[in-house]
Write a protein that holds these residues in place. Structure first.
Motif, PDB file in Angstrom:
ATOM      1  N   MET A   1       0.835  -1.178   0.000  1.00 55.33           N
ATOM      2  CA  MET A   1       0.000   0.000   0.000  1.00 55.33           C
ATOM      3  C   MET A   1       0.878   1.239   0.000  1.00 55.33           C
ATOM      4  N   GLU A   2       0.790   2.074  -1.008  1.00 57.00           N
ATOM      5  CA  GLU A   2       1.653   3.219  -1.141  1.00 57.00           C
ATOM      6  C   GLU A   2       1.089   4.410  -0.394  1.00 57.00           C
ATOM      7  N   GLN A   3       1.984   5.250   0.125  1.00 61.97           N
ATOM      8  CA  GLN A   3       1.568   6.497   0.712  1.00 61.97           C
ATOM      9  C   GLN A   3       1.374   7.523  -0.390  1.00 61.97           C
ATOM     10  N   ALA A   4       0.293   8.290  -0.291  1.00 58.46           N
ATOM     11  CA  ALA A   4       0.041   9.339  -1.267  1.00 58.46           C
ATOM     12  C   ALA A   4       0.737  10.607  -0.815  1.00 58.46           C
ATOM     13  N   ARG A   5       1.612  11.154  -1.658  1.00 58.15           N
ATOM     14  CA  ARG A   5       2.389  12.325  -1.295  1.00 58.15           C
ATOM     15  C   ARG A   5       1.968  13.529  -2.120  1.00 58.15           C
ATOM     16  N   ALA A   6       2.112  14.694  -1.512  1.00 57.21           N
ATOM     17  CA  ALA A   6       1.844  15.938  -2.208  1.00 57.21           C
ATOM     18  C   ALA A   6       2.934  16.930  -1.831  1.00 57.21           C
ATOM     19  N   PRO A   7       3.199  17.931  -2.661  1.00 55.07           N
ATOM     20  CA  PRO A   7       4.195  18.938  -2.302  1.00 55.07           C
ATOM     21  C   PRO A   7       3.821  19.632  -0.997  1.00 55.07           C
ATOM     22  N   LEU A   8       4.819  19.948  -0.180  1.00 51.27           N
ATOM     23  CA  LEU A   8       4.556  20.600   1.080  1.00 51.27           C
ATOM     24  C   LEU A   8       4.036  22.013   0.857  1.00 51.27           C
ATOM     25  N   SER A   9       2.997  22.370   1.581  1.00 50.28           N
ATOM     26  CA  SER A   9       2.520  23.746   1.545  1.00 50.28           C
ATOM     27  C   SER A   9       3.353  24.570   2.513  1.00 50.28           C
ATOM     28  N   SER A  10       3.346  25.884   2.348  1.00 47.75           N
ATOM     29  CA  SER A  10       4.145  26.740   3.213  1.00 47.75           C
ATOM     30  C   SER A  10       3.500  26.919   4.578  1.00 47.75           C
ATOM     31  N   SER A  11       2.195  26.656   4.665  1.00 47.07           N
ATOM     32  CA  SER A  11       1.482  26.876   5.912  1.00 47.07           C
ATOM     33  C   SER A  11       0.429  25.809   6.111  1.00 47.07           C
ATOM     34  N   ILE A  12       0.113  25.518   7.379  1.00 40.37           N
ATOM     35  CA  ILE A  12      -0.935  24.569   7.717  1.00 40.37           C
ATOM     36  C   ILE A  12      -2.212  25.362   7.983  1.00 40.37           C
ATOM     37  N   PRO A  13      -3.328  24.979   7.401  1.00 42.93           N
ATOM     38  CA  PRO A  13      -4.576  25.728   7.617  1.00 42.93           C
ATOM     39  C   PRO A  13      -4.972  25.754   9.086  1.00 42.93           C
ATOM     40  N   ALA A  14      -5.599  26.847   9.491  1.00 40.53           N
ATOM     41  CA  ALA A  14      -6.094  26.959  10.857  1.00 40.53           C
ATOM     42  C   ALA A  14      -7.198  25.937  11.081  1.00 40.53           C
ATOM     43  N   ALA A  15      -7.285  25.424  12.309  1.00 40.29           N
ATOM     44  CA  ALA A  15      -8.281  24.411  12.646  1.00 40.29           C
ATOM     45  C   ALA A  15      -8.812  24.679  14.041  1.00 40.29           C
ATOM     46  N   TRP A  16      -9.891  23.996  14.374  1.00 45.63           N
ATOM     47  CA  TRP A  16     -10.497  24.160  15.697  1.00 45.63           C
ATOM     48  C   TRP A  16      -9.613  23.551  16.778  1.00 45.63           C
ATOM     49  N   ARG A  17      -9.079  22.350  16.515  1.00 47.57           N
ATOM     50  CA  ARG A  17      -8.189  21.688  17.476  1.00 47.57           C
ATOM     51  C   ARG A  17      -7.047  21.006  16.736  1.00 47.57           C
ATOM     52  N   TYR A  18      -5.979  20.770  17.475  1.00 47.28           N
ATOM     53  CA  TYR A  18      -4.819  20.038  16.974  1.00 47.28           C
ATOM     54  C   TYR A  18      -4.470  18.937  17.973  1.00 47.28           C
ATOM     55  N   ALA A  19      -3.669  17.978  17.539  1.00 48.57           N
ATOM     56  CA  ALA A  19      -3.188  16.920  18.422  1.00 48.57           C
ATOM     57  C   ALA A  19      -1.854  16.421  17.892  1.00 48.57           C
ATOM     58  N   LEU A  20      -0.997  15.936  18.789  1.00 47.17           N
ATOM     59  CA  LEU A  20       0.287  15.358  18.402  1.00 47.17           C
ATOM     60  C   LEU A  20       0.194  13.851  18.587  1.00 47.17           C
ATOM     61  N   TYR A  21       0.259  13.148  17.468  1.00 47.48           N
ATOM     62  CA  TYR A  21       0.021  11.714  17.457  1.00 47.48           C
ATOM     63  C   TYR A  21       1.182  10.973  16.800  1.00 47.48           C
ATOM     64  N   LEU A  22       1.191   9.674  16.992  1.00 42.78           N
ATOM     65  CA  LEU A  22       1.959   8.758  16.154  1.00 42.78           C
ATOM     66  C   LEU A  22       1.055   8.308  15.025  1.00 42.78           C
ATOM     67  N   ASP A  94       1.713  28.657  12.265  1.00 43.34           N
ATOM     68  CA  ASP A  94       3.060  28.650  11.710  1.00 43.34           C
ATOM     69  C   ASP A  94       4.117  28.500  12.803  1.00 43.34           C
ATOM     70  N   GLU A  95       3.875  29.086  13.966  1.00 41.50           N
ATOM     71  CA  GLU A  95       4.802  28.919  15.089  1.00 41.50           C
ATOM     72  C   GLU A  95       4.799  27.474  15.575  1.00 41.50           C
ATOM     73  N   LEU A  96       3.627  26.858  15.623  1.00 39.95           N
ATOM     74  CA  LEU A  96       3.531  25.451  16.000  1.00 39.95           C
ATOM     75  C   LEU A  96       4.274  24.583  14.994  1.00 39.95           C
ATOM     76  N   ASP A  97       4.107  24.856  13.726  1.00 38.14           N
ATOM     77  CA  ASP A  97       4.790  24.119  12.670  1.00 38.14           C
ATOM     78  C   ASP A  97       6.310  24.224  12.829  1.00 38.14           C
TER      79      ASP A  97
END
Length: 262
Positions: A1-22, A94-97
């Motif tokens: 099963m291949e991972q689907a890749r895309a070019p990295l964007s310069s910024s991550i869109p704002a969201a209601w919540r975030y989480a740090l996962y494995l 962006d600071e979180l990134d």
């Protein structure tokens, strides 16, 4: 099963919540994602045909599988390092990134030995008893909680009340008040959640169903990254915003392409 890749964007869109996962690697990701019915990398549901075939292979009906996996499906296959949080008002995405990039480059890859076990009434892949990497894993999880706490806004009273309804120990209550989550540091337990809460008979049925898939999993699972998940709005599913590997590379995924395509 291949991972689907895309070019990295310069910024991550704002969201209601975030989480740090494995984000579990293959073959755990393929098995776990088919089991849950949704791919968090691409925010796509597993096709009806694939889902039906998988349930048949596991020897259960699709309605039962859907009921077992309804709760964890929203979060996608993952293990928690820092639980979902709202971004502090004085911090930016962006600071979180940038902080995640720096943090990941300071880490060394290691491996754990997961096994299918129960935890608080649900099934999950957890550390095998006596896993030599236990201390390393706990140190990494502790660092994720502490290093990124400045990015976390205090949880609302309704969320604290929801946590307390499950019944908390004194240590868990202290962690809830200080860190916004009861299961951190000395109360942390590594787990990749596979079901919601089940009674004993259903837990045994789940064991048998997963064994029936005949998926052979390696003894060791590498831990070589931290993944930022995001939740666009309340009740929305969690998706992978970006993966930060310990070698300094990052990875995004293309939501327009299924990660479970051949």
């Amino acid at each position: 099963m291949e991972q689907a890749r895309a070019p990295l964007s310069s910024s991550i869109p704002a969201a209601w919540r975030y989480a740090l996962y494995l984000l579990p690697p293959e073959p755990w990701y393929g098995l776990g994602t088919r089991w849950l019915g949704r791919c968090a990398r691409t925010n796509t549901a597993i096709s009806a045909d694939q889902r039906e075939a998988f349930a048949c292979e596991a020897g259960i009906d699709l309605a039962t599988l859907d009921r077992w996996t309804e709760a964890p499906r929203q979060y996608g296959l993952h293990a928690t390092f820092k639980p979902p949080f709202r971004l502090a008002t004085d911090r930016t995405v962006d600071e979180l990134d940038a902080a995640l990039r720096r943090f990941a480059q300071q880490q060394q890859a290691f491996a754990i030995e997961p096994a299918l076990q129960t935890l608080r009434g649900f099934l999950a892949w957890r550390l095998r008893h006596g896993d030599p990497a236990r201390d390393t894993l706990h140190q990494f999880a502790d660092a994720c909680v502490g290093e990124f706490d400045a990015f976390r806004a205090p949880p609302p009273p309704t969320e604290l009340a929801r946590r307390r309804r499950t019944g908390l120990s004194d240590a868990q209550e202290r962690h809830l008040q200080r860190w916004g989550y009861p299961y951190v540091f000395d109360t942390f337990t590594f787990h990749v959640t596979l079901t919601g809460r089940l009674d004993h008979a259903e837990q045994l049925a789940c064991y048998r169903a997963l064994e029936a898939t005949r998926m052979v999993l390696p003894a060791a699972m590498p831990i070589d990254h931290i993944a930022l998940f995001s939740q666009a709005a309340p009740e929305a599913p969690f998706t992978v915003a970006r993966v930060y590997r310990f070698d300094g590379s990052t990875e995004d995924f293309d939501a327009a392409q299924s990660a479970l395509s051949a």
